[in-house]
Design a protein around this motif. Structure first.
Motif, mmCIF file in Angstrom:
data_model
loop_
_atom_site.group_PDB
_atom_site.id
_atom_site.type_symbol
_atom_site.label_atom_id
_atom_site.label_comp_id
_atom_site.label_asym_id
_atom_site.label_seq_id
_atom_site.Cartn_x
_atom_site.Cartn_y
_atom_site.Cartn_z
ATOM 1 N N TRP A 1 19.795 24.202 29.771
ATOM 2 C CA TRP A 1 19.394 25.541 29.350
ATOM 3 C C TRP A 1 19.971 26.544 30.350
ATOM 4 O O TRP A 1 19.896 26.349 31.567
ATOM 5 C CB TRP A 1 17.874 25.689 29.311
ATOM 6 C CG TRP A 1 17.208 25.023 28.146
ATOM 7 C CD1 TRP A 1 16.612 23.799 28.129
ATOM 8 C CD2 TRP A 1 17.051 25.558 26.828
ATOM 9 N NE1 TRP A 1 16.104 23.535 26.888
ATOM 10 C CE2 TRP A 1 16.359 24.603 26.064
ATOM 11 C CE3 TRP A 1 17.425 26.748 26.215
ATOM 12 C CZ2 TRP A 1 16.037 24.792 24.725
ATOM 13 C CZ3 TRP A 1 17.097 26.952 24.882
ATOM 14 C CH2 TRP A 1 16.415 25.972 24.155
ATOM 15 N N CYS B 1 20.972 26.964 24.867
ATOM 16 C CA CYS B 1 21.026 25.540 25.165
ATOM 17 C C CYS B 1 22.486 25.096 25.070
ATOM 18 O O CYS B 1 23.296 25.701 24.361
ATOM 19 C CB CYS B 1 20.151 24.737 24.210
ATOM 20 S SG CYS B 1 20.550 24.885 22.465
ATOM 21 N N TYR C 1 18.310 33.085 26.080
ATOM 22 C CA TYR C 1 18.350 31.703 26.543
ATOM 23 C C TYR C 1 19.251 30.888 25.618
ATOM 24 O O TYR C 1 19.118 30.951 24.392
ATOM 25 C CB TYR C 1 16.946 31.111 26.568
ATOM 26 C CG TYR C 1 16.148 31.585 27.760
ATOM 27 C CD1 TYR C 1 15.692 32.900 27.833
ATOM 28 C CD2 TYR C 1 15.866 30.733 28.826
ATOM 29 C CE1 TYR C 1 14.974 33.358 28.934
ATOM 30 C CE2 TYR C 1 15.149 31.175 29.935
ATOM 31 C CZ TYR C 1 14.714 32.495 29.981
ATOM 32 O OH TYR C 1 14.003 32.932 31.070
ATOM 33 N N CYS D 1 15.703 23.283 21.026
ATOM 34 C CA CYS D 1 17.131 23.233 20.742
ATOM 35 C C CYS D 1 17.387 21.987 19.909
ATOM 36 O O CYS D 1 17.287 20.868 20.407
ATOM 37 C CB CYS D 1 17.937 23.200 22.028
ATOM 38 S SG CYS D 1 19.718 23.046 21.786
ATOM 39 N N ALA E 1 19.147 26.950 18.814
ATOM 40 C CA ALA E 1 18.019 27.277 19.676
ATOM 41 C C ALA E 1 17.020 28.151 18.936
ATOM 42 O O ALA E 1 17.395 28.974 18.097
ATOM 43 C CB ALA E 1 18.510 27.994 20.931
#
Length: 126
Positions: free
Chosen positions: A35, A95, A93, A21, A5
């Motif tokens: 996500w 993925c 965040y 990603c 990512a």
């Protein structure tokens, strides 16, 4: 499936970012992708998911209308376009790829994903 990512950073409230990603290894384009995000002191939460064919997408209520998930299977890459960012969107965040290829359903539970990227930090200032 290995996932990488990128695209996180610092942005002011109301701004935009696009996360990417990249998938490598076994054919990443055959997996549904998701996500997730995790804010400090909170559990990991679902953000968005897309089928391997891009036919269907699924969003958390908190991001619906502001975030868009998409993919380019020729590049083995999934994107998360984030608009109208808010301070509460601040998180790492991640993925993730579904446990199995060619799955017919999208999932919001992290337990249904078998492969994870390393995470990218998004910070939204007020």
């Amino acid at each position: 499936v290995q996932l990488q990512a990128s695209g996180g950073g610092l942005v002011q409230a109301g701004g935009s970012l696009r996360l990417s990603c990249a998938a490598s290894g076994r054919t990443g384009s055959t997996y549904n992708m998701g996500w997730f995000r995790q804010a400090p002191g909170k559990e990991r939460e679902f953000v968005a998911a897309i089928t391997w064919s891009s036919i269907s997408t699924y969003y958390a209520d908190s991001v619906k209308g502001r975030f868009t998930i998409s993919r380019d299977n020729a590049k083995n890459t999934v994107y998360l376009q984030m608009n109208s960012l808010r301070p509460e969107d601040t998180a790492v965040y991640y993925c993730a790829a579904d446990r199995s290829p060619y799955s017919s359903s999208l999932n919001a539970s992290p337990d249904m994903y078998g492969y994870w990227g390393q995470g990218t930090l998004v910070t939204v200032s007020s």
